[in-house]
Write a protein that holds these residues in place. Structure first.
Motif, PDB file in Angstrom:
ATOM      1  N   UNK A  30      -4.613  12.191   0.066  1.00 44.19           N
ATOM      2  CA  UNK A  30      -4.277  10.793  -0.103  1.00 44.19           C
ATOM      3  C   UNK A  30      -5.559   9.963   0.050  1.00 44.19           C
ATOM      4  N   UNK A  31      -5.797   9.079  -0.919  1.00 40.72           N
ATOM      5  CA  UNK A  31      -6.976   8.239  -0.913  1.00 40.72           C
ATOM      6  C   UNK A  31      -6.562   6.790  -0.699  1.00 40.72           C
ATOM      7  N   UNK A  32      -7.176   6.137   0.276  1.00 44.38           N
ATOM      8  CA  UNK A  32      -6.987   4.700   0.466  1.00 44.38           C
ATOM      9  C   UNK A  32      -8.043   3.991  -0.372  1.00 44.38           C
ATOM     10  N   UNK A  98      -3.105   0.169  -3.817  1.00 41.85           N
ATOM     11  CA  UNK A  98      -3.781   0.338  -2.531  1.00 41.85           C
ATOM     12  C   UNK A  98      -4.065   1.794  -2.200  1.00 41.85           C
ATOM     13  N   UNK A  99      -3.448   2.743  -2.903  1.00 45.38           N
ATOM     14  CA  UNK A  99      -3.727   4.151  -2.628  1.00 45.38           C
ATOM     15  C   UNK A  99      -3.421   5.020  -3.835  1.00 45.38           C
ATOM     16  N   UNK A 100      -3.889   6.257  -3.766  1.00 49.77           N
ATOM     17  CA  UNK A 100      -3.647   7.243  -4.819  1.00 49.77           C
ATOM     18  C   UNK A 100      -3.589   8.629  -4.191  1.00 49.77           C
ATOM     19  N   UNK A 351     -11.653  -6.513  -6.238  1.00 49.50           N
ATOM     20  CA  UNK A 351     -10.474  -6.571  -5.383  1.00 49.50           C
ATOM     21  C   UNK A 351     -10.649  -5.592  -4.231  1.00 49.50           C
ATOM     22  N   UNK A 352     -10.448  -6.066  -3.004  1.00 47.27           N
ATOM     23  CA  UNK A 352     -10.443  -5.192  -1.828  1.00 47.27           C
ATOM     24  C   UNK A 352      -8.996  -5.121  -1.305  1.00 47.27           C
ATOM     25  N   UNK A 353      -8.299  -4.008  -1.571  1.00 49.72           N
ATOM     26  CA  UNK A 353      -6.896  -3.901  -1.124  1.00 49.72           C
ATOM     27  C   UNK A 353      -6.743  -4.036   0.377  1.00 49.72           C
TER      28      UNK A 353
END
Length: 353
Positions: A30-32, A98-100, A351-353
């Motif tokens: 999981x990537x933030x 916000x993630x992937x 953009x900074x989530x």
């Protein structure tokens, strides 16, 4: 998890979705997402989402709504794979979210997302590059400029590869776009070049393009009749069918090649009548990468692209203002402004989530 969804049939319409993150399966990470750029490139991804497959990278369960891909950086925050350690930072292709979750694998092309739904999509979009922790400004420039200037350089390389199709002038449509100004810059680098560089832009952006100093001539869209009637190539970054038709009718058989690259003017894309001169052909950057990899071996074209975009990035502060937005929600208006054609070419949005 927050995601920005775009109406696939009316691409200026967006909405934010709060989605529940799924538990990781073995082999996944999981990537933030830390930051991503929103540029006219993303409008092209949406406009060509069905034709080229951009909607397929990050599928949703919402019928008729898709996620537009963006370029940015992310950090591994959860891992069930030996391929990626916690804390690893990766640059690459991400959802406007916000993630992937990815299924990372190492191979000849480096680290790739081996998720089944991405298996048949172009390799260049499935690759992820580890990056060190650095000042945020470096992440921002990379996300804003690397994808666009990589395309610029690949167009330049493709023109060289084809001896400029015998042209005496290269006409760059939407020369104020970052991809357009990048191409003009690479064309202008050659000390003994045999082609004239003509930038086409709107009246409002003419001074900006002229100030960059890369073009021999800058014309507005209503000055197409002033083009020299010599063998020419048109590289279209906007997809404006009215401009394209006027240029084709002006140059006719003097137009040796017409290349379609971007769709920033997606709402004016539908052709109204057959065109004079050659039929426009879509330029797909991954195809030129694949060709050069086969001819030169792995890593060679990538090294040239990296050196090329960094040359322009070194002076980016002279012509680009980076604007940072906090929160995924801000991506909606930034993207919609670009899709409506109202964005300032001097601004680079992060953009900074």
């Amino acid at each position: 998890m927050q995601q920005i969804l775009v109406n696939q049939n009316a691409i200026t319409e967006t909405r934010m979705l709060e989605a529940k993150g799924e538990p990781l399966a073995p082999g996944q990470a999981r990537l933030a997402i830390e930051s991503f750029a929103v540029t006219s490139n993303n409008v092209t991804y949406a406009a060509a989402g069905f034709d080229i497959g951009y909607w397929q990278f990050f599928p949703t369960s919402e019928n008729g709504w898709g996620i537009v891909p963006v370029w940015g950086s992310a950090k591994v925050v959860e891992s069930r794979t030996d391929v990626l350690e916690l804390g690893t930072r990766l640059y690459g292709f991400y959802p406007m979210a916000s993630e992937l979750v990815i299924t990372p694998e190492k191979g000849a092309a480096g680290l790739v997302d081996a998720a089944a739904h991405r298996a048949k999509l172009p390799l260049i979009y499935n690759q992820y590059t580890p990056v060190k922790t650095a000042p945020a400004s470096e992440d921002h420039l990379r996300a804003l400029l690397q994808p666009l200037l990589a395309t610029s350089y690949l167009i330049y390389d493709w023109l060289l590869d084809n001896d400029f199709f015998g042209a005496k002038q290269i006409i760059v449509g939407s020369a104020s776009s970052k991809t357009g100004l990048g191409l003009c810059s690479y064309l202008a680098e050659a000390e003994a070049r045999g082609v004239k560089i003509v930038g086409l832009t709107s009246a409002g952006n003419r001074a900006f393009v002229e100030g960059l100093g890369h073009c021999d001539t800058v014309l507005t869209y209503d000055q197409i009749d002033a083009l020299d009637h010599v063998p020419s190539v048109y590289v279209d970054m906007s997809g404006n069918s009215t401009v394209k038709a006027k240029l084709h009718s002006t140059l006719k058989n003097q137009l040796k090649h017409s290349s379609a690259v971007g769709l920033s003017h997606w709402d004016q894309f539908t052709p109204t009548a057959p065109l004079d001169g050659p039929k426009p052909q879509f330029f797909f950057a991954p195809s030129q990468v694949a060709k050069r990899r086969e001819e030169w071996g792995p890593g060679k074209i990538e090294a040239q692209i990296t050196a090329a975009w960094k040359r322009i990035a070194a002076s980016a502060s002279d012509w680009m203002e980076v604007q940072v937005h906090d929160g995924v929600a801000d991506a909606e208006e930034v993207y919609a402004t670009l899709a409506r054609g109202e964005a300032d070419p001097k601004v680079g949005a992060i953009i900074r989530p």
